[in-house]
Design a protein around this motif. Structure first.
Motif, PDB file in Angstrom:
ATOM      1  N   GLY A  96       0.788  -1.217   0.000  1.00 23.28           N
ATOM      2  CA  GLY A  96       0.000   0.000   0.000  1.00 23.28           C
ATOM      3  C   GLY A  96       0.814   1.257   0.000  1.00 23.28           C
ATOM      4  N   LYS A  98       3.592   3.957  -1.575  1.00 24.88           N
ATOM      5  CA  LYS A  98       3.900   4.434  -2.909  1.00 24.88           C
ATOM      6  C   LYS A  98       5.231   3.888  -3.379  1.00 24.88           C
ATOM      7  CE  LYS A  98       6.282   8.471  -1.118  1.00 24.88           C
ATOM      8  NZ  LYS A  98       6.216   9.933  -0.864  1.00 24.88           N
ATOM      9  N   LEU A  99       5.357   3.820  -4.686  1.00 20.03           N
ATOM     10  CA  LEU A  99       6.651   3.543  -5.300  1.00 20.03           C
ATOM     11  C   LEU A  99       7.370   4.866  -5.536  1.00 20.03           C
ATOM     12  CD1 LEU A  99       5.864   0.868  -8.020  1.00 20.03           C
ATOM     13  CD2 LEU A  99       7.210   0.556  -5.958  1.00 20.03           C
ATOM     14  N   PHE A 101      10.376   6.321  -7.701  1.00 25.16           N
ATOM     15  CA  PHE A 101      11.136   5.929  -8.882  1.00 25.16           C
ATOM     16  C   PHE A 101      12.441   6.693  -8.997  1.00 25.16           C
ATOM     17  CE2 PHE A 101       8.434   3.211 -11.523  1.00 25.16           C
ATOM     18  CZ  PHE A 101       7.229   3.321 -10.862  1.00 25.16           C
TER      19      PHE A 101
ATOM     20  N   TYR B  31      -5.334  -2.105  -3.293  1.00 25.32           N
ATOM     21  CA  TYR B  31      -4.641  -0.825  -3.244  1.00 25.32           C
ATOM     22  C   TYR B  31      -4.614  -0.235  -4.650  1.00 25.32           C
ATOM     23  CZ  TYR B  31      -2.901  -2.771   1.140  1.00 25.32           C
ATOM     24  OH  TYR B  31      -2.809  -3.342   2.386  1.00 25.32           O
ATOM     25  N   TYR B  33      -3.564   3.307  -7.125  1.00 25.01           N
ATOM     26  CA  TYR B  33      -2.619   4.412  -7.188  1.00 25.01           C
ATOM     27  C   TYR B  33      -2.786   5.182  -8.489  1.00 25.01           C
ATOM     28  CZ  TYR B  33      -0.279   0.904  -4.220  1.00 25.01           C
ATOM     29  OH  TYR B  33       0.008  -0.051  -3.273  1.00 25.01           O
ATOM     30  N   TYR B  35      -0.149   7.708 -10.739  1.00 19.89           N
ATOM     31  CA  TYR B  35       1.165   8.286 -10.958  1.00 19.89           C
ATOM     32  C   TYR B  35       1.084   9.133 -12.223  1.00 19.89           C
ATOM     33  CZ  TYR B  35       3.053   4.680  -7.801  1.00 19.89           C
ATOM     34  OH  TYR B  35       3.318   3.869  -6.722  1.00 19.89           O
ATOM     35  N   PHE B  45       4.698   9.807  -8.056  1.00 17.56           N
ATOM     36  CA  PHE B  45       3.517   9.389  -7.300  1.00 17.56           C
ATOM     37  C   PHE B  45       2.566  10.565  -7.106  1.00 17.56           C
ATOM     38  CE2 PHE B  45       1.062   7.277  -4.100  1.00 17.56           C
ATOM     39  CZ  PHE B  45       0.882   8.178  -3.063  1.00 17.56           C
ATOM     40  N   SER B  48      -2.417   7.426  -3.323  1.00 15.37           N
ATOM     41  CA  SER B  48      -2.787   6.029  -3.120  1.00 15.37           C
ATOM     42  C   SER B  48      -4.119   5.964  -2.395  1.00 15.37           C
ATOM     43  CB  SER B  48      -1.705   5.285  -2.340  1.00 15.37           C
ATOM     44  OG  SER B  48      -1.469   5.900  -1.087  1.00 15.37           O
TER      45      SER B  48
END
Lengths: 111, 114
Positions: A96, A98-99, A101, B31, B33, B35, B45, B48
């Motif tokens: 859950g 965030k990524l 990068f 989940y 998201y 981006y 990001f 989420s």
């Protein structure tokens, strides 16, 4: 704040040569990912690395993780033109989350 | 193979107009998201979403942005009054939690604000 740095940002290679892309991250993270992106396309998942010393290989690509150094590498062996793309590493801190990068490495393999 | 679906693939709008970008995440994922990727730059990001509420958002995700899961399948991103700098590729992603390690990305919506 979690930061991810990749280098080099641009890599021009001859076919048949080997090279390594580096990914450093600033704080402890649960997982490290490598994605491939072709121009105008989405992100294709390549590898996910979970633990120190993890190594994964798929074809001419091999990814490794050193959590103590906060470093992952993507090694390209005997490059071929089809590997030309942008490669991103990304890290997260668990489900859950965030990524984050890296800036991406543009790889161009020349015949 | 299950996939994240985004529509439209390309949206052109005038500055100041509202746009809604749509996503259908993978059906059993928990989940979600958004981006964005400005041309030639890295993926950033935005937000989420979990259990019908925002779990985290970035500084980019200001009052002009909102997300919604209006039914059991769709996940939308609304930009109320678009600016030129909103022009970017917007990616939706979903992940399952548990043993599911990956965030799966949709093909993206290219938003062009004129």
């Amino acid at each position: 704040e979690l930061k991810v740095e990749q280098n080099p940002l641009f890599l021009s290679m001859q076919e048949g040569k080997n090279y390594t892309i580096y990914c450093n991250y600033s704080t402890t993270s649960d997982r490290l990912y490598w994605y491939r992106q072709d121009p105008g396309k989405s992100l294709e998942s390549l590898f996910v690395l979970l633990s120190n010393g993890a190594v994964k290989q798929e074809g001419r690509l091999m990814a490794s993780l050193d959590t103590k150094a906060r470093l992952s590498t993507l090694h390209i062996t005997a490059a071929v033109h089809d590997l030309s793309a942008t490669y991103f590493c990304a890290v997260d801190k668990g489900y859950g989350n965030k990524l984050v990068f890296g800036a991406g490495t543009i790889l161009r393999v020349k015949s | 193979e299950p996939e994240v679906t985004q529509t439209p693939s390309h949206q052109v709008t005038q500055m100041g107009q509202e746009v809604i970008l749509r996503c259908v995440p993978i059906s059993n994922h928990l989940y979600f998201y958004w981006y964005r990727q400005i041309l030639g730059q890295k993926v950033e990001f935005l937000v989420s979403f979990y259990n019908n509420e925002i779990s985290e958002k970035s500084e980019i995700f200001d009052d002009q942005f909102s997300v919604e899961r209006p039914d059991g399948s769709n996940f939308t991103l609304k930009i109320r009054s678009t600016k030129l700098e909103d022009s970017a590729m917007y990616f939706c992603a979903s992940s399952g939690g548990g043993n599911e390690l990956w965030e799966y990305f949709g093909a993206g919506t290219r938003l062009s604000v004129l």
